[in-house]
Design an enzyme around this catalytic site. Structure first.
Site, PDB file in Angstrom:
ATOM      1  N   HIS A   1       0.866  -1.192   0.000  1.00 34.16           N
ATOM      2  CA  HIS A   1       0.000   0.000   0.000  1.00 34.16           C
ATOM      3  C   HIS A   1       0.893   1.228   0.000  1.00 34.16           C
ATOM      4  O   HIS A   1       1.942   1.245   0.644  1.00 34.16           O
ATOM      5  CB  HIS A   1      -0.900   0.015   1.245  1.00 34.16           C
ATOM      6  CG  HIS A   1      -2.086   0.907   1.089  1.00 34.16           C
ATOM      7  ND1 HIS A   1      -2.006   2.263   1.282  1.00 34.16           N
ATOM      8  CD2 HIS A   1      -3.353   0.627   0.720  1.00 34.16           C
ATOM      9  CE1 HIS A   1      -3.196   2.783   1.060  1.00 34.16           C
ATOM     10  NE2 HIS A   1      -4.040   1.843   0.716  1.00 34.16           N
TER      11      HIS A   1
ATOM     12  N   ASP B   1      -7.955  -5.310  -0.249  1.00 32.75           N
ATOM     13  CA  ASP B   1      -8.392  -6.180  -1.354  1.00 32.75           C
ATOM     14  C   ASP B   1      -8.004  -7.640  -1.171  1.00 32.75           C
ATOM     15  O   ASP B   1      -8.443  -8.487  -1.948  1.00 32.75           O
ATOM     16  CB  ASP B   1      -7.785  -5.660  -2.670  1.00 32.75           C
ATOM     17  CG  ASP B   1      -8.349  -4.304  -3.028  1.00 32.75           C
ATOM     18  OD1 ASP B   1      -7.583  -3.339  -3.126  1.00 32.75           O
ATOM     19  OD2 ASP B   1      -9.584  -4.202  -3.145  1.00 32.75           O
TER      20      ASP B   1
HETATM   21  C1  SDX Z   1      -6.199   0.009  -3.013  1.00 35.47           C
HETATM   22  O1  SDX Z   1      -4.459   4.517  -2.126  1.00 35.47           O
HETATM   23  C2  SDX Z   1      -5.373   3.906  -1.517  1.00 35.47           C
HETATM   24  O2  SDX Z   1      -5.789   4.283  -0.445  1.00 35.47           O
HETATM   25  C3  SDX Z   1      -5.929   2.687  -2.244  1.00 35.47           C
HETATM   26  C4  SDX Z   1      -6.949   1.870  -1.488  1.00 35.47           C
HETATM   27  C5  SDX Z   1      -8.224   2.638  -1.264  1.00 35.47           C
HETATM   28  O3  SDX Z   1      -8.949   2.289  -0.318  1.00 35.47           O
HETATM   29  O4  SDX Z   1      -8.550   3.517  -2.100  1.00 35.47           O
HETATM   30  O5  SDX Z   1      -6.434   1.463  -0.249  1.00 35.47           O
HETATM   31  C6  SDX Z   1      -7.344   0.628  -2.291  1.00 35.47           C
HETATM   32  O6  SDX Z   1      -5.975   0.335  -4.139  1.00 35.47           O
HETATM   33  C7  SDX Z   1      -5.303  -0.953  -2.256  1.00 35.47           C
HETATM   34  C8  SDX Z   1      -4.080  -1.420  -3.121  1.00 35.47           C
HETATM   35  C9  SDX Z   1      -4.579  -2.501  -4.061  1.00 35.47           C
HETATM   36  N1  SDX Z   1      -3.505  -2.878  -5.022  1.00 35.47           N
HETATM   37  C10 SDX Z   1      -2.859  -4.048  -4.927  1.00 35.47           C
HETATM   38  O7  SDX Z   1      -3.041  -4.880  -4.038  1.00 35.47           O
HETATM   39  C11 SDX Z   1      -1.883  -4.305  -6.076  1.00 35.47           C
HETATM   40  C12 SDX Z   1      -0.593  -4.873  -5.506  1.00 35.47           C
HETATM   41  N2  SDX Z   1       0.091  -3.819  -4.749  1.00 35.47           N
HETATM   42  C13 SDX Z   1       0.930  -2.974  -5.461  1.00 35.47           C
HETATM   43  O8  SDX Z   1       1.149  -3.026  -6.788  1.00 35.47           O
HETATM   44  C14 SDX Z   1       1.537  -1.813  -4.684  1.00 35.47           C
HETATM   45  O9  SDX Z   1       1.818  -2.238  -3.424  1.00 35.47           O
HETATM   46  C15 SDX Z   1       0.690  -0.560  -4.631  1.00 35.47           C
HETATM   47  C16 SDX Z   1       0.265  -0.147  -6.002  1.00 35.47           C
HETATM   48  C17 SDX Z   1      -0.522  -0.782  -3.789  1.00 35.47           C
HETATM   49  C18 SDX Z   1       1.530   0.530  -4.000  1.00 35.47           C
HETATM   50  O10 SDX Z   1       2.540   0.788  -4.890  1.00 35.47           O
HETATM   51  P1  SDX Z   1       3.698   1.849  -4.532  1.00 35.47           P
HETATM   52  O11 SDX Z   1       3.423   2.591  -3.286  1.00 35.47           O
HETATM   53  O12 SDX Z   1       3.961   2.628  -5.786  1.00 35.47           O
HETATM   54  O13 SDX Z   1       4.884   0.903  -4.165  1.00 35.47           O
HETATM   55  P2  SDX Z   1       5.990   0.473  -5.180  1.00 35.47           P
HETATM   56  O14 SDX Z   1       5.368  -0.097  -6.409  1.00 35.47           O
HETATM   57  O15 SDX Z   1       6.936   1.634  -5.316  1.00 35.47           O
HETATM   58  O16 SDX Z   1       6.684  -0.746  -4.396  1.00 35.47           O
HETATM   59  C19 SDX Z   1       7.747  -0.541  -3.472  1.00 35.47           C
HETATM   60  C20 SDX Z   1       8.532  -1.865  -3.489  1.00 35.47           C
HETATM   61  C21 SDX Z   1       8.990  -2.264  -4.901  1.00 35.47           C
HETATM   62  O17 SDX Z   1      10.145  -3.094  -4.750  1.00 35.47           O
HETATM   63  P3  SDX Z   1      11.638  -2.406  -4.920  1.00 35.47           P
HETATM   64  O18 SDX Z   1      11.603  -1.671  -6.270  1.00 35.47           O
HETATM   65  O19 SDX Z   1      11.751  -1.449  -3.743  1.00 35.47           O
HETATM   66  O20 SDX Z   1      12.578  -3.561  -4.887  1.00 35.47           O
HETATM   67  O21 SDX Z   1       7.657  -2.934  -3.051  1.00 35.47           O
HETATM   68  C22 SDX Z   1       7.473  -3.840  -4.123  1.00 35.47           C
HETATM   69  C23 SDX Z   1       7.877  -3.121  -5.404  1.00 35.47           C
HETATM   70  O22 SDX Z   1       8.320  -4.055  -6.396  1.00 35.47           O
HETATM   71  N3  SDX Z   1       6.053  -4.201  -4.112  1.00 35.47           N
HETATM   72  C24 SDX Z   1       5.582  -5.408  -4.299  1.00 35.47           C
HETATM   73  C25 SDX Z   1       4.188  -5.299  -4.157  1.00 35.47           C
HETATM   74  N4  SDX Z   1       3.860  -4.018  -3.918  1.00 35.47           N
HETATM   75  C26 SDX Z   1       5.020  -3.341  -3.900  1.00 35.47           C
HETATM   76  N5  SDX Z   1       6.204  -6.591  -4.556  1.00 35.47           N
HETATM   77  C27 SDX Z   1       5.389  -7.678  -4.674  1.00 35.47           C
HETATM   78  N6  SDX Z   1       4.037  -7.650  -4.561  1.00 35.47           N
HETATM   79  C28 SDX Z   1       3.420  -6.479  -4.306  1.00 35.47           C
HETATM   80  N7  SDX Z   1       2.088  -6.444  -4.210  1.00 35.47           N
END
Ligand code: SDX
Length: 428
Positions: A305, A362
């Protein structure tokens, strides 16, 4: 707290005002930065940028705190309901019994879509994604209420109630159309979530026995999704509202932003992920190995998140509900077992722990919706039904802010500098 911040650019120091929120967050006010310094800020994804001040929802991502108008989400989940919470978000206060009754009557009064709108459903292929239908139908609905487009402040309360109620009717009708089933009209004696189940699953001439536990679980899901400060879709609603577009157009834009698999579309992506793991006979451990291998392009959907660097408090509540609802329905779902295994492994794995990756709203919500009988491609529509009061509350905040200006971010240009047009024969 010093209400100034200092910025040094090429040896020159500039003083910037700061603002401190009611929960102590500090914001550096850069509204005059470019005029003062000639520079702008750059923050792709807006992870460090506040787009507004707001009195609606507070999140502390480090502590896993979520409050709607100051009320903690766990207390609202236990003691409130979706319609009461919708009133709280939009009007800022928990309603008296008279106000709650009046608000509920408004939702009932406006629960039907204009009969002519049924023709629009004919234009969609049976394979159309319900989120495509929902965003289109919300915008189509606005053409039946001209005051919505002329003076958006006038009759706002009616339009807000209409939108909350009709998004549910449109969702149920689109499900029935996709299944080739006759549409079931809402009933005025049913509560919000019961009416949705009635419109989704009743058959003509029969009154479906609505399981109160299922209705309560659905109502709780809507409540838990009702708002979440400046997430992607809510920021989209505020962006569209800032141009003085109408409420329905802003909400339709919110639906489109929510659809993405990184945002509201994640609940569907989680189930698809769990189904794939199950089909491969994996208990989740092989899948997690692939996730940790960046070249695999796999993500643990439902985890991580932008704001929560601790547990998403909604995920904890939904996980508890999962066990209860499946027990009440006497359903045992192997996907729930896989989800729990994934969580257990991930929470003990340095890759996820070091990146503060925890289950979000989710991760478990799809399992409850699947148990209720909601089809997977409707999961994000359910999120939109829940999020509608939050979008409306944020639209209202923009609409009522006398200092509101059209949102128009800047950029840092990195393209080609000036060059002359070349005749086509001279191009390599
Ligand atoms: C919702 O914003 C809100 O409030 C949203 C929400 C709401 O109520 O409106 O809460 C609802 O959208 C919840 C999120 C649902 N999405 C997912 O579950 C999709 C999977 N999660 C992600 O793709 C990710 O965690 C996000 C999109 C939610 C957040 O992305 P960020 O903040 O841009 O984080 P990032 O992509 O920069 O990740 C940081 C690190 C990275 O690794 P490094 O480059 O540091 O090595 O964490 C890793 C990412 O690769 N990472 C994940 C991951 N999420 C982040 N690795 C594996 N699986 C994941 N799910």
């Amino acid at each position: 707290m010093n209400n100034k911040a200092g910025l040094n650019i090429d040896g020159q120091t500039f003083e910037l005002d700061t603002i401190v929120g009611s929960e102590g967050e500090v914001g550096i006010d850069i509204t005059k930065l470019r005029a003062q310094t000639g520079a702008i800020t750059l923050d792709s994804g807006y992870g460090n940028t506040g787009s507004c001040t707001s009195r609606i929802t507070f999140i502390d991502g480090e502590k896993g705190i979520l409050r709607y108008r100051g009320y903690d989400i766990a207390e609202l989940a236990k003691k409130s309901g979706f319609v009461e919470t919708a009133h709280l978000l939009i009007y800022g206060e928990l309603p008296t019994s008279e106000k709650l009754s009046a608000f509920s009557k408004q939702l009932t009064r406006y629960q039907l879509i204009h009969e002519e709108m049924l023709h629009h459903f004919e234009g969609f292929p049976s394979t159309a994604h319900p989120m495509a239908i929902l965003s289109a139908m919300i915008n189509a609905a606005s053409s039946y209420y001209p005051t919505l487009l002329e003076k958006r402040e006038e009759r706002f309360d009616n339009h807000a109630a209409r939108l909350i109620s009709q998004v549910r009717t449109i969702a149920a009708f689109s499900y029935r159309k996709a299944k080739g089933l006759p549409i079931i009209y809402p009933k005025s004696n049913l509560k919000f979530s019961e009416n949705f189940l009635h419109m989704m699953f009743s058959m003509p001439g029969e009154d479906m026995d609505i399981n109160p536990d299922v209705a309560r679980a659905l109502d709780l899901m809507f409540l838990l999704h009702a708002d979440h400060e400046q997430n992607c879709s809510t920021s989209t609603v505020r962006m569209v509202a800032s141009s003085k577009a109408n409420l329905f157009a802003s909400a339709s834009a919110g639906v489109c932003a929510l659809w993405g698999p990184l945002h509201g579309g994640a609940n569907q992506a989680v189930l698809e992920m769990l189904e794939q793991i199950h089909a491969e006979g994996d208990d989740g451990s092989k899948f997690l190995q692939a996730v940790k291998d960046k070249t695999s392009g796999r993500r643990l959907m439902g985890f991580g998140h932008r704001v929560y660097k601790n547990f998403d408090p909604r995920a904890l509540i939904i996980k508890e509900q999962c066990d209860k609802v499946l027990a009440q329905l006497q359903v045992s779902d192997p996907l729930l077992d896989i989800a729990k295994k994934l969580e257990e492994i991930a929470l003990a794995d340095e890759y996820f722990v070091s990146r503060n990756l925890y289950p979000n709203v989710d991760f478990y919500s799809g399992i409850i919706m699947r148990a209720i009988g909601i089809p997977m491609d409707m999961f994000t529509v359910m999120f939109a039904i829940g999020r509608m009061p939050g979008w409306i509350a944020n639209f209202k905040e923009v609409m009522e802010d006398p200092s509101s200006r059209i949102s128009r971010p800047r950029q840092i240009y990195t393209g080609p500098t000036l060059r002359e047009y070349s005749p086509i024969g001279e191009r390599s």
